[in-house]
Design a protein around this motif. Sequence first.
Motif, short mmCIF file in Angstrom:
data_model
loop_
_atom_site.label_atom_id
_atom_site.label_comp_id
_atom_site.label_asym_id
_atom_site.label_seq_id
_atom_site.Cartn_x
_atom_site.Cartn_y
_atom_site.Cartn_z
N TRP A 33 -8.45 10.20 0.34
CA TRP A 33 -9.00 9.86 -0.97
C TRP A 33 -10.36 9.18 -0.83
O TRP A 33 -11.24 9.38 -1.66
N VAL A 79 0.43 3.99 -2.96
CA VAL A 79 0.18 5.42 -2.73
C VAL A 79 1.25 6.27 -3.41
O VAL A 79 0.94 7.30 -4.03
N GLU A 80 2.51 5.83 -3.35
CA GLU A 80 3.58 6.56 -4.02
C GLU A 80 3.35 6.59 -5.53
O GLU A 80 3.57 7.61 -6.19
N GLY A 98 -8.39 -0.45 0.12
CA GLY A 98 -7.57 0.39 0.99
C GLY A 98 -8.25 0.67 2.31
O GLY A 98 -7.60 0.73 3.37
N TRP A 106 0.81 -1.21 0.00
CA TRP A 106 0.00 0.00 0.00
C TRP A 106 0.85 1.27 0.00
O TRP A 106 0.46 2.28 -0.57
N LYS A 107 2.03 1.22 0.62
CA LYS A 107 2.93 2.37 0.54
C LYS A 107 3.38 2.60 -0.91
O LYS A 107 3.39 3.74 -1.41
N HIS A 125 0.85 7.26 4.32
CA HIS A 125 0.01 6.52 3.37
C HIS A 125 -1.37 6.25 3.95
O HIS A 125 -2.36 6.19 3.21
N TYR A 126 -1.48 6.13 5.29
CA TYR A 126 -2.81 6.00 5.91
C TYR A 126 -3.61 7.29 5.73
O TYR A 126 -4.81 7.28 5.43
N LEU A 169 -3.34 9.60 3.39
CA LEU A 169 -3.78 9.82 2.02
C LEU A 169 -4.89 8.85 1.62
O LEU A 169 -5.86 9.24 0.94
N LEU A 170 -4.78 7.58 2.02
CA LEU A 170 -5.84 6.62 1.70
C LEU A 170 -7.17 7.05 2.31
O LEU A 170 -8.22 6.96 1.67
N GLU A 215 0.67 9.13 -6.39
CA GLU A 215 1.18 10.50 -6.27
C GLU A 215 2.06 10.89 -7.46
O GLU A 215 2.12 12.06 -7.84
#
Length: 508
Positions: A493, A432-433, A454, A428-429, A486-487, A489-490, A436
């Motif tokens: 979103w 997310v990268e 997610g 998941w990291k 990453h938490y 941003l998830l 981005e």
Amino acid sequence: MLHPYFLTGSMFLCVCVLFLFFYCRFISGLDLADLVVNSDLLELSCGAIKDLQTEASSDQQDSCSLSLKYKLDKKSKYTTIAFTISTLSRKELLQQGGDLVSSTTLMEMDLPIFDFLCTERNRSFAIHRGAITLFKAHFKELSQLKTQIHDSKTGELLRTPLIVTGHSIGGSVASLFTLWLLDNIKRNQPPPKLPLCITFGSPFIGNQGLRQAMLECLTWNSCFLHVVGNKDLFPKASISHYDSTTQSAIEEYKAFGTFILCSEKGCACVDDLEVVSRLLEITRRQASCEAQEIDYYVEIVNDLKSKVIIRGDSQLDLSYVQPLKAGIILQLEAIGVEMTTQQQHRKVDNKNLISKLEEREKVLMAERVQTMDPRKRLNQIKIKMAHLEWYHKICKTKGIGYYDCYKNQLGSSDRDVTRLKKFLTNYWKNFVEGVERKPQKEGAFIRGTWLYSGRNYRRMVEPLDIAEYYRDSDKRDYQNHGRSRHYILLEQWQEDDDEEKLKSSPNN
């Protein structure tokens, strides 16, 4: 990468879908080139440009400086937009120079419409000066053209498949116009309708920054198909000469999209962008090149179509050669690289070229095997999540609780979950990268399947991270000091997506 806009098109456009989806996995460059030639896409695009030039030649106002001509043609099964410029305009742009204009300069020129290509990791890019000068000179007309191919109510592209095409610098403008369209396409379900840009004899239009922006959004990269003839000098003008002393080419211009390289003998598709410049430089040295008009491409496309199934006419005996090397030799011959020669130094150069292309192809094949379909990868993650759900149930049966059970680390199953948690977090990291890095003007776009997965991941894994954080009694305030980005941003979103759904019309 599948080109979703052509799913509802006519049969020959469906062939293009297959090309865009399968080219990097299953078929050779020769087969792919034959497929595209036989699909009528090149013939259709060449015809649209030729018709436009015929109309422009009878226009008395064609003598104005930097004259760009375009034509929108709406058919029942497809829509085409063709771009071309006069010979005088092309010479004028060549005299002005083919240097690059940075994204910072574009802002100063009051032309910030491509700023969406800048991201956190890719902060700048540059575009061919001649192309951007022409684009800016006709910006008002291009803005009006853009409105004509969008639905006034939904803001989406017209229902029929859209082909944007152009020749020479007109092809460069076609590429910029397509980029502009891509930024305005809605990123939602169902998959957006995407245009297909086909250029003929167009020079590279950007630097490494532009290429990187395109490669980080593979769906966009699949929207560009560039046709280059081995006797056309113009698309090769921005490529630096190969430096034999350093065994590398020092160049500022970089390619993106897929290339069909053509000669009188045939054509081959090249999707390896590192190889494109090298092959164009070789054909420039071996063939007598000059700037070619669209008639050159009309002739070469018609000739290719007449012999599209002819294969294996090499003068070399390839019966004893390994299939990969034989395929590379056939493709080099098809694009006009002379393989049969009496000159010893040329033989050595060809041998080195074949060896390097063979090594490069093996590397790409290994990468393709590792690059799994993202949906299949997500399914693997869902299986891992099922293991975590099982652990959650085991904790319940023990009467301890999910959070406390993991925090205390009493059994081997708790330690196994640590490894499982690390695997899921890495996925998941990286995801997310990757989101981005994609070029986008505002917010992030993830399909609902990933948003839902997610959310499940945060629900199951973040409590374990919190337990791990507070295992050290001195730590305080996880929300502000311990929570991974990453938490955040998830969750953001997911909230943005929920808010967008609330704004849309209600659903039973």
